[in-house]
Design a protein around this motif. Structure first.
Motif, PDB file in Angstrom:
ATOM      1  N   VAL A   4       4.428  -9.300   1.484  1.00  0.00           N
ATOM      2  CA  VAL A   4       3.288  -8.514   1.040  1.00  0.00           C
ATOM      3  C   VAL A   4       3.331  -7.169   1.761  1.00  0.00           C
ATOM      4  O   VAL A   4       3.431  -7.114   2.987  1.00  0.00           O
ATOM      5  CB  VAL A   4       1.951  -9.243   1.345  1.00  0.00           C
ATOM      6  CG1 VAL A   4       0.771  -8.385   0.963  1.00  0.00           C
ATOM      7  CG2 VAL A   4       1.915 -10.583   0.634  1.00  0.00           C
ATOM      8  N   LYS A   5       3.283  -6.113   0.993  1.00  0.00           N
ATOM      9  CA  LYS A   5       3.318  -4.763   1.564  1.00  0.00           C
ATOM     10  C   LYS A   5       1.894  -4.270   1.755  1.00  0.00           C
ATOM     11  O   LYS A   5       1.025  -4.458   0.907  1.00  0.00           O
ATOM     12  CB  LYS A   5       4.072  -3.798   0.637  1.00  0.00           C
ATOM     13  CG  LYS A   5       5.524  -4.180   0.422  1.00  0.00           C
ATOM     14  CD  LYS A   5       6.317  -3.985   1.684  1.00  0.00           C
ATOM     15  CE  LYS A   5       7.788  -4.275   1.401  1.00  0.00           C
ATOM     16  NZ  LYS A   5       8.561  -4.411   2.590  1.00  0.00           N
ATOM     17  N   SER A   6       1.667  -3.590   2.847  1.00  0.00           N
ATOM     18  CA  SER A   6       0.348  -3.075   3.163  1.00  0.00           C
ATOM     19  C   SER A   6       0.073  -1.765   2.440  1.00  0.00           C
ATOM     20  O   SER A   6       0.980  -0.985   2.168  1.00  0.00           O
ATOM     21  CB  SER A   6       0.227  -2.846   4.670  1.00  0.00           C
ATOM     22  OG  SER A   6      -1.057  -2.322   4.962  1.00  0.00           O
ATOM     23  N   THR A   7      -1.188  -1.540   2.194  1.00  0.00           N
ATOM     24  CA  THR A   7      -1.629  -0.258   1.653  1.00  0.00           C
ATOM     25  C   THR A   7      -1.943   0.725   2.776  1.00  0.00           C
ATOM     26  O   THR A   7      -2.248   1.880   2.505  1.00  0.00           O
ATOM     27  CB  THR A   7      -2.880  -0.446   0.776  1.00  0.00           C
ATOM     28  OG1 THR A   7      -3.903  -1.080   1.557  1.00  0.00           O
ATOM     29  CG2 THR A   7      -2.574  -1.319  -0.439  1.00  0.00           C
ATOM     30  N   LEU A   8      -1.869   0.253   4.021  1.00  0.00           N
ATOM     31  CA  LEU A   8      -2.180   1.101   5.176  1.00  0.00           C
ATOM     32  C   LEU A   8      -0.902   1.695   5.765  1.00  0.00           C
ATOM     33  O   LEU A   8       0.149   1.049   5.748  1.00  0.00           O
ATOM     34  CB  LEU A   8      -2.877   0.283   6.274  1.00  0.00           C
ATOM     35  CG  LEU A   8      -4.247  -0.307   5.948  1.00  0.00           C
ATOM     36  CD1 LEU A   8      -4.726  -1.158   7.123  1.00  0.00           C
ATOM     37  CD2 LEU A   8      -5.246   0.782   5.623  1.00  0.00           C
ATOM     38  N   PRO A   9      -0.995   2.885   6.352  1.00  0.00           N
ATOM     39  CA  PRO A   9       0.148   3.433   7.103  1.00  0.00           C
ATOM     40  C   PRO A   9       0.467   2.530   8.301  1.00  0.00           C
ATOM     41  O   PRO A   9      -0.384   1.778   8.777  1.00  0.00           O
ATOM     42  CB  PRO A   9      -0.351   4.804   7.571  1.00  0.00           C
ATOM     43  CG  PRO A   9      -1.577   5.097   6.776  1.00  0.00           C
ATOM     44  CD  PRO A   9      -2.137   3.794   6.310  1.00  0.00           C
ATOM     45  N   ASP A  10       1.678   2.626   8.801  1.00  0.00           N
ATOM     46  CA  ASP A  10       2.150   1.726   9.863  1.00  0.00           C
ATOM     47  C   ASP A  10       1.241   1.683  11.086  1.00  0.00           C
ATOM     48  O   ASP A  10       0.906   0.600  11.567  1.00  0.00           O
ATOM     49  CB  ASP A  10       3.579   2.099  10.290  1.00  0.00           C
ATOM     50  CG  ASP A  10       4.601   1.738   9.236  1.00  0.00           C
ATOM     51  OD1 ASP A  10       4.276   0.964   8.311  1.00  0.00           O
ATOM     52  OD2 ASP A  10       5.745   2.236   9.336  1.00  0.00           O
ATOM     53  N   ALA A  72      -3.761 -11.200   5.560  1.00  0.00           N
ATOM     54  CA  ALA A  72      -2.714 -11.478   4.577  1.00  0.00           C
ATOM     55  C   ALA A  72      -2.704 -10.423   3.465  1.00  0.00           C
ATOM     56  O   ALA A  72      -1.635  -9.981   3.030  1.00  0.00           O
ATOM     57  CB  ALA A  72      -2.892 -12.876   3.998  1.00  0.00           C
ATOM     58  N   ALA A  73      -3.893 -10.010   3.030  1.00  0.00           N
ATOM     59  CA  ALA A  73      -3.984  -8.995   1.981  1.00  0.00           C
ATOM     60  C   ALA A  73      -3.375  -7.672   2.424  1.00  0.00           C
ATOM     61  O   ALA A  73      -2.869  -6.903   1.600  1.00  0.00           O
ATOM     62  CB  ALA A  73      -5.443  -8.797   1.570  1.00  0.00           C
ATOM     63  N   LEU A  74      -3.404  -7.422   3.731  1.00  0.00           N
ATOM     64  CA  LEU A  74      -2.826  -6.186   4.278  1.00  0.00           C
ATOM     65  C   LEU A  74      -1.353  -6.338   4.636  1.00  0.00           C
ATOM     66  O   LEU A  74      -0.730  -5.403   5.120  1.00  0.00           O
ATOM     67  CB  LEU A  74      -3.609  -5.737   5.509  1.00  0.00           C
ATOM     68  CG  LEU A  74      -5.032  -5.259   5.239  1.00  0.00           C
ATOM     69  CD1 LEU A  74      -5.746  -4.961   6.553  1.00  0.00           C
ATOM     70  CD2 LEU A  74      -5.036  -4.049   4.319  1.00  0.00           C
ATOM     71  N   GLY A  75      -0.801  -7.527   4.437  1.00  0.00           N
ATOM     72  CA  GLY A  75       0.605  -7.740   4.740  1.00  0.00           C
ATOM     73  C   GLY A  75       0.875  -8.208   6.153  1.00  0.00           C
ATOM     74  O   GLY A  75       2.003  -8.172   6.627  1.00  0.00           O
ATOM     75  N   VAL A  76      -0.163  -8.651   6.844  1.00  0.00           N
ATOM     76  CA  VAL A  76      -0.030  -9.167   8.211  1.00  0.00           C
ATOM     77  C   VAL A  76      -0.191 -10.682   8.146  1.00  0.00           C
ATOM     78  O   VAL A  76      -1.273 -11.169   7.807  1.00  0.00           O
ATOM     79  CB  VAL A  76      -1.104  -8.566   9.144  1.00  0.00           C
ATOM     80  CG1 VAL A  76      -1.007  -9.167  10.534  1.00  0.00           C
ATOM     81  CG2 VAL A  76      -1.002  -7.055   9.185  1.00  0.00           C
ATOM     82  N   PRO A  77       0.859 -11.447   8.443  1.00  0.00           N
ATOM     83  CA  PRO A  77       0.711 -12.906   8.377  1.00  0.00           C
ATOM     84  C   PRO A  77      -0.220 -13.412   9.482  1.00  0.00           C
ATOM     85  O   PRO A  77       0.061 -13.227  10.663  1.00  0.00           O
ATOM     86  CB  PRO A  77       2.135 -13.433   8.559  1.00  0.00           C
ATOM     87  CG  PRO A  77       2.935 -12.299   9.100  1.00  0.00           C
ATOM     88  CD  PRO A  77       2.209 -11.029   8.805  1.00  0.00           C
TER      89      PRO A  77
END
Length: 156
Positions: A4-10, A72-77
């Motif tokens: 899952v890729k985040s919509t937020l910058p790193d 999870a929605a942000l791509g962080v397990p």
């Protein structure tokens, strides 16, 4: 396997992901600690505090799911494994054995105060990188403050 890729910058993701993971650990630990006290409370106010502990546990469990799903929605397990919670939980906890009702009230006030303090730090930290997560943390804080108030009123 896709990630899952985040919509937020790193950088925003690092701050937000850290805040969410720390909150997840606090909430899972709080739910376990609340159940420990729930099972071991004794004293003349047993029933009312026993039931109040269930409210704290239900709140912590519901929010832990919301926090994990936000991560999870942000791509962080999210990591809610028992060994992770055991290693990272740092809020005040219950001693083993029977707990007098006044001890439980004092414990819950201290534990909830500590959790609220940590949440307020995360609210500040997520203001810029992710206001959506900040809003979630604000909601959690409001509910835990209500629980803290209810316990604090028990010993006054």
């Amino acid at each position: 396997m896709s990630v899952v890729k985040s919509t937020l910058p790193d950088q925003a993701l690092r701050v937000t992901g850290g805040a969410l993971q720390e909150t997840l650990v606090d909430l899972l630990g709080l739910s376990l600690m609340g159940k420990q006290a729930h099972w071991n409370i004794v004293g003349p106010r047993f029933r009312s505090i026993h039931l109040q502990l269930d409210e704290v546990v239900a709140t912590a469990r519901a929010y832990s799911d919301t926090v994990a799903e936000r991560a999870a929605a942000l791509g962080v397990p999210p990591d809610g494994r028992p060994e992770t919670v055991a290693a990272a939980f740092s809020l005040p906890g219950a001693k083993d054995g029977w707990l007098r009702d006044d001890e439980v009230v004092d414990l819950m006030v201290r534990t909830l105060e500590a959790a609220i303090g940590r949440l307020r730090e995360r609210i500040a930290a997520t203001a810029e990188p992710d206001p959506v997560t900040q809003d979630l943390l604000i909601s959690i804080t409001a509910d835990l403050e209500k629980q803290r108030w209810m316990f604090a009123a028990e010993n006054n």
